[in-house]
Design a protein around this motif. Structure first.
Motif, PDB file in Angstrom:
ATOM      1  N   ALA A  21      16.360  77.499  49.514  1.00 18.94           N
ATOM      2  CA  ALA A  21      17.626  76.796  49.741  1.00 18.94           C
ATOM      3  C   ALA A  21      17.990  76.836  51.215  1.00 18.94           C
ATOM      4  O   ALA A  21      17.822  77.844  51.899  1.00 18.94           O
ATOM      5  CB  ALA A  21      18.735  77.449  48.916  1.00 18.94           C
ATOM      6  N   GLY A  22      18.475  75.698  51.717  1.00 16.90           N
ATOM      7  CA  GLY A  22      19.011  75.621  53.071  1.00 16.90           C
ATOM      8  C   GLY A  22      18.008  75.404  54.170  1.00 16.90           C
ATOM      9  O   GLY A  22      18.389  75.318  55.345  1.00 16.90           O
ATOM     10  N   GLN A  23      16.726  75.255  53.847  1.00 21.35           N
ATOM     11  CA  GLN A  23      15.705  75.088  54.881  1.00 21.35           C
ATOM     12  C   GLN A  23      15.453  73.612  55.165  1.00 21.35           C
ATOM     13  O   GLN A  23      15.538  72.765  54.281  1.00 21.35           O
ATOM     14  CB  GLN A  23      14.402  75.768  54.454  1.00 21.35           C
ATOM     15  CG  GLN A  23      13.404  75.978  55.577  1.00 21.35           C
ATOM     16  CD  GLN A  23      12.258  76.870  55.151  1.00 21.35           C
ATOM     17  OE1 GLN A  23      11.446  76.501  54.312  1.00 21.35           O
ATOM     18  NE2 GLN A  23      12.185  78.064  55.743  1.00 21.35           N
ATOM     19  N   TYR A  55      24.236  67.629  57.369  1.00 15.66           N
ATOM     20  CA  TYR A  55      23.964  68.050  55.989  1.00 15.66           C
ATOM     21  C   TYR A  55      23.255  69.393  55.966  1.00 15.66           C
ATOM     22  O   TYR A  55      23.575  70.278  55.155  1.00 15.66           O
ATOM     23  CB  TYR A  55      23.111  66.995  55.275  1.00 15.66           C
ATOM     24  CG  TYR A  55      23.933  65.884  54.700  1.00 15.66           C
ATOM     25  CD1 TYR A  55      24.477  65.978  53.421  1.00 15.66           C
ATOM     26  CD2 TYR A  55      24.204  64.737  55.442  1.00 15.66           C
ATOM     27  CE1 TYR A  55      25.249  64.957  52.890  1.00 15.66           C
ATOM     28  CE2 TYR A  55      24.984  63.712  54.928  1.00 15.66           C
ATOM     29  CZ  TYR A  55      25.500  63.832  53.649  1.00 15.66           C
ATOM     30  OH  TYR A  55      26.278  62.833  53.140  1.00 15.66           O
ATOM     31  N   ALA A  56      22.280  69.568  56.843  1.00 15.76           N
ATOM     32  CA  ALA A  56      21.561  70.835  56.893  1.00 15.76           C
ATOM     33  C   ALA A  56      22.491  71.989  57.251  1.00 15.76           C
ATOM     34  O   ALA A  56      22.381  73.087  56.692  1.00 15.76           O
ATOM     35  CB  ALA A  56      20.420  70.744  57.903  1.00 15.76           C
ATOM     36  N   ASP A  57      23.415  71.746  58.165  1.00 15.50           N
ATOM     37  CA  ASP A  57      24.366  72.790  58.562  1.00 15.50           C
ATOM     38  C   ASP A  57      25.272  73.196  57.405  1.00 15.50           C
ATOM     39  O   ASP A  57      25.809  74.309  57.390  1.00 15.50           O
ATOM     40  CB  ASP A  57      25.215  72.310  59.747  1.00 15.50           C
ATOM     41  CG  ASP A  57      24.403  72.209  61.037  1.00 15.50           C
ATOM     42  OD1 ASP A  57      23.299  72.788  61.095  1.00 15.50           O
ATOM     43  OD2 ASP A  57      24.874  71.539  61.980  1.00 15.50           O
ATOM     44  N   ARG A  58      25.453  72.291  56.433  1.00 14.88           N
ATOM     45  CA  ARG A  58      26.265  72.598  55.252  1.00 14.88           C
ATOM     46  C   ARG A  58      25.443  73.272  54.154  1.00 14.88           C
ATOM     47  O   ARG A  58      25.963  73.545  53.078  1.00 14.88           O
ATOM     48  CB  ARG A  58      26.879  71.316  54.697  1.00 14.88           C
ATOM     49  CG  ARG A  58      28.010  70.737  55.561  1.00 14.88           C
ATOM     50  CD  ARG A  58      28.393  69.347  55.117  1.00 14.88           C
ATOM     51  NE  ARG A  58      28.351  69.195  53.665  1.00 14.88           N
ATOM     52  CZ  ARG A  58      28.069  68.055  53.047  1.00 14.88           C
ATOM     53  NH1 ARG A  58      27.769  66.989  53.751  1.00 14.88           N
ATOM     54  NH2 ARG A  58      28.073  67.989  51.731  1.00 14.88           N
ATOM     55  N   GLY A  59      24.147  73.511  54.426  1.00 14.15           N
ATOM     56  CA  GLY A  59      23.314  74.205  53.452  1.00 14.15           C
ATOM     57  C   GLY A  59      22.455  73.317  52.592  1.00 14.15           C
ATOM     58  O   GLY A  59      21.766  73.810  51.688  1.00 14.15           O
ATOM     59  N   VAL A  60      22.472  71.991  52.829  1.00 11.70           N
ATOM     60  CA  VAL A  60      21.616  71.090  52.066  1.00 11.70           C
ATOM     61  C   VAL A  60      20.159  71.312  52.492  1.00 11.70           C
ATOM     62  O   VAL A  60      19.850  71.400  53.679  1.00 11.70           O
ATOM     63  CB  VAL A  60      22.005  69.613  52.296  1.00 11.70           C
ATOM     64  CG1 VAL A  60      21.019  68.671  51.603  1.00 11.70           C
ATOM     65  CG2 VAL A  60      23.423  69.364  51.801  1.00 11.70           C
ATOM     66  N   LEU A  65      14.590  69.397  64.903  1.00  8.49           N
ATOM     67  CA  LEU A  65      15.326  69.510  63.646  1.00  8.49           C
ATOM     68  C   LEU A  65      14.735  70.479  62.632  1.00  8.49           C
ATOM     69  O   LEU A  65      15.463  71.067  61.842  1.00  8.49           O
ATOM     70  CB  LEU A  65      15.426  68.121  62.999  1.00  8.49           C
ATOM     71  CG  LEU A  65      16.283  67.120  63.765  1.00  8.49           C
ATOM     72  CD1 LEU A  65      15.871  65.707  63.418  1.00  8.49           C
ATOM     73  CD2 LEU A  65      17.747  67.341  63.465  1.00  8.49           C
ATOM     74  N   ALA A  66      13.415  70.636  62.631  1.00 10.24           N
ATOM     75  CA  ALA A  66      12.781  71.377  61.545  1.00 10.24           C
ATOM     76  C   ALA A  66      12.842  72.883  61.758  1.00 10.24           C
ATOM     77  O   ALA A  66      12.590  73.381  62.853  1.00 10.24           O
ATOM     78  CB  ALA A  66      11.334  70.934  61.391  1.00 10.24           C
TER      79      ALA A  66
END
Length: 319
Positions: free
Chosen positions: A28-30, A173-178, A193-194
């Motif tokens: 999760a979150g990666q 979105y990634a910063d929100r944990g997606v 980004l990765a």
């Protein structure tokens, strides 16, 4: 918790093995980038993880369940290379239609703003440009407010400014944990980004680590220099993997640093600016200096992601 678990995935089309025993776990979150040349199996891998294609062997679990489970579909968004939409519907109608398939979701107007489609809200799908269709696909992928987002070459039809705006939204979105899994040919996007890079070649994983560690795993280093030596001379230096002329320097090489007496390797006229990939940069530079070539603006750096990628898949193959 592992949001994606793939074990022993294999898929063959005729005599071509598109995916050949891939294992992949994503927590999760990666944010995970899938890299590989055309035909490496990236799209087939993503489609199997989404349950769109059935593997010949192996299994996939998303959130611990089968990809086709209703509870899984409610938490997944996907932006694929070829997304068909009802051409007679407007942008707003398309996004609103997709929104109805999710138990929870985002406000349609807000999604259009995030996808930079507010000005096209009333435009029919068949009147959109290629870049606008890409942004519509993104809007469809995020309208369900997913926990897991798949993006297959999402910026292929976007210009530089649109790509930057797109990745700002994805990073949000990634910063929100997606959790985000994306395939891309843009190395700068991957490095920026990765959290993790998975390099796929001929249906197999050949590297799986952070961008920095993937680049560092390659013994090749990059030499940037201005010299009056010929490209042929540089290609003959010890450890040279590749030489690229990137433009002529303004006039002959200036300054005493790096100059060594002698005529070998020296050419008349303006100096050239080069990039070299070398497995033995110290030895190459020593020999170049000893040849009498004039050298200036010498920089030796670790391999970047592009160099590492080409090394891993073979220089002659197109990404």
């Amino acid at each position: 918790m592992e949001y994606i678990q793939a074990r022993g995935l294999r898929k063959t089309y005729g005599t071509t093995r598109a995916v050949d025993g891939i294992d992949l776990s994503v927590p999760a979150g990666q944010v995970v980038a899938i890299l590989g040349p055309n035909g490496a199996g990236k799209t087939t891998l993503i489609e199997m993880m989404l349950g769109m294609r059935r593997p010949d062997s192996g299994e996939v679990r998303l959130f611990g369940e089968r990809p086709d489970a209703r509870t899984v579909k409610a938490r997944v968004g996907a932006m694929l290379q070829d997304t068909d939409v009802p051409q007679a519907l407007t942008v707003t109608e398309v996004v609103a239609l997709v929104r109805r398939y999710y138990p929870r979701g985002l406000d349609v107007a807000d999604v259009l703003r995030r996808a930079d489609l507010t000005a096209k809200a009333g435009t029919r799908a068949n009147q959109l440009s290629g870049g606008q269709r890409q942004r519509l696909s993104f809007a469809m992928a995020i309208v369900g407010d997913p926990d897991l987002l798949f993006l297959d070459e999402p910026t292929a039809a976007l210009d530089i400014e649109a790509r930057r705006a797109f990745w700002e939204q994805v990073r949000g979105y990634a910063d929100r944990g997606v959790t985000v899994l994306f395939a891309s040919h843009h190395m700068a996007e991957v490095e920026a980004l990765a959290d993790r890079v998975v390099v796929v070649h001929r249906g197999r994983v050949v590297a799986d680590d952070t961008p920095g560690q993937v680049a560092a795993s390659v013994v090749t280093r990059r030499i940037e220099l201005v010299t009056d030596a010929t490209q042929l001379r540089l290609e003959g230096l010890p450890g040279t993997v590749a030489v690229r002329r990137i433009g002529d320097a303004a006039g002959p090489v200036a300054g005493a640093a790096g100059r060594v007496a002698g005529a070998a390797g020296r050419v008349a006229g303006a100096a050239g600016r080069f990039e070299m990939d070398s497995t033995s940069p110290e030895e190459a530079i020593r020999e170049l200096f000893g040849s009498g070539a004039r050298v200036d603006r010498l920089v030796v750096a670790d391999a970047d992601m592009e160099t590492a990628f080409l090394h891993l898949i073979g220089e002659g193959e197109v990404a």
